[in-house]
Design an enzyme around this catalytic site. Structure first.
Site: not given
Ligand code: NAP
Length: 300
Positions: A69, A113, A136
């Site tokens: 990412k 994460q 996200d």
């Protein structure tokens, strides 16, 4: 046999599998989207747009995902900021790190994460992220916006599936879609995205209690598998010509395996994603798009 890897392919092309299905190549489409985004950022005067990643603990796959990412953020013309905490970090420490990023005007997107190490409450951490920075799309407020049809960030994996369908011109309107899996991370938002106005599919949600999964799946023009059971989906589950999108990831001795038995299903499907190289790279591309959208939201 598949053709060459995406690195050797030309952006904008369409490849087919040996069985004749369209190969929905996530690496290729990710690269296309990253190039487009980098061009857009440059055309907008190269503003400083920052994606902050938060990694807690030493889970190896998580470290690899965060690394990709960060790399793709830079390729897209975005800034990457990284915060790392040890596996012994307390709930208060993780929350303090995320709260600091939430309050920092130079940070536009925050990605925590998951999974967090055992004992940490991910919900409490995620809920510190303001909806505008929730790239996200996983917080309650972002999910609420999706359900209510309000502008906001959409979870990256199901959004990536939609981008693949668009890129390969797979029609969704009036089509029957079956999504297997009902998590808030993938399955539920996938159902909403396929069924919402504009996409207009008629969607069935299947899960572990679904009776006769084979028959349910065989109805689908679009089949999205988000289970995490290696090779669950065989040609029996697939209507000839259907688009099959594999989200599931199982780590086996043979490497990463999807929910779909690619080798046999590609003989029946009209379009299919590989695993790896399908929905995973698209998740990252959509994260970058969401980060730029976050910048725009925060700056009017
Ligand atoms: P999850 O929360 O474990 O959900 C799995 C879903 O599969 C559940 O709804 C479960 O049903 C259903 N299921 C389990 N066994 C089944 C069966 N035999 N038949 C039909 N449905 C069954 O997992 P998740 O977070 O949604 O992730 C799903 C998979 O996608 C995992 O392998 C994950 O690693 C992968 N993933 C991939 C990406 C990517 O970028 N490609 C991103 C995120 C996740 P119940 O609700 O009834 O238990």
């Amino acid at each position: 046999m598949l053709a060459a890897t995406s690195k050797e392919r030309t952006l904008g092309t369409v490849e087919h599998t040996a069985g004749g299905a369209i190969l929905m190549d996530g690496k290729l489409v990710r690269d296309e989207l990253i190039v487009q985004l980098a061009e857009q950022v440059a055309a907008d005067g190269s503003p400083e747009v920052t994606l902050a990643t938060v990694l807690v603990g030493d889970d190896k796959p998580s470290r690899v995902y965060v690394g990709s990412k960060r790399k793709k953020a830079v390729e897209a013309g975005l800034q990457s900021r990284h915060v790392e905490l040890g596996a012994d970090a307390t709930q208060a420490e993780v929350q303090a790190a995320v709260a600091e990023l939430a309050a920092d005007d130079s940070v536009h997107g925050i990605l925590v994460q998951l999974p967090l190490p055992d004992g940490l409450d991910a919900e409490a951490v995620l809920n510190l992220i303001p909806p505008e920075k929730d790239v996200d799309g996983l917080t309650e407020r972002s999910m609420g916006r999706l359900v209510r049809g309000k502008p906001g960030h959409v979870p990256c994996t199901p959004l990536g599936v939609m981008r693949l369908l668009e890129r390969y011109e797979i029609p969704t309107s009036g089509k029957k879609a079956v999504v297997i899996g009902r998590s808030t991370l993938v399955g539920l938002p996938q159902v909403l995205l396929l069924g919402r106005k504009g996409a207009d599919a008629t969607v069935t949600l299947a899960h572990s209690r679904t009776a006769d999964l084979v028959s349910v799946c065989r109805e689908a023009d679009i089949l999205v598998a988000a289970v995490g059971m290696a090779r669950l989906i065989t040609p029996d589950h697939v209507k000839p010509g259907a688009a099959v999108l594999d989200v599931g990831i199982s780590r086996t001795e043979a490497g990463i395996v999807g929910d779909v038995d690619f080798d046999t299903v590609q003989e029946v499907a009209g379009a299919i994603t590989p695993m790896p190289g399908g929905t995973g790279p698209m998740t990252i591309a959509c994260l970058m798009q969401n980060t730029y959208a976050a910048y725009k939201m925060l700056n009017g």
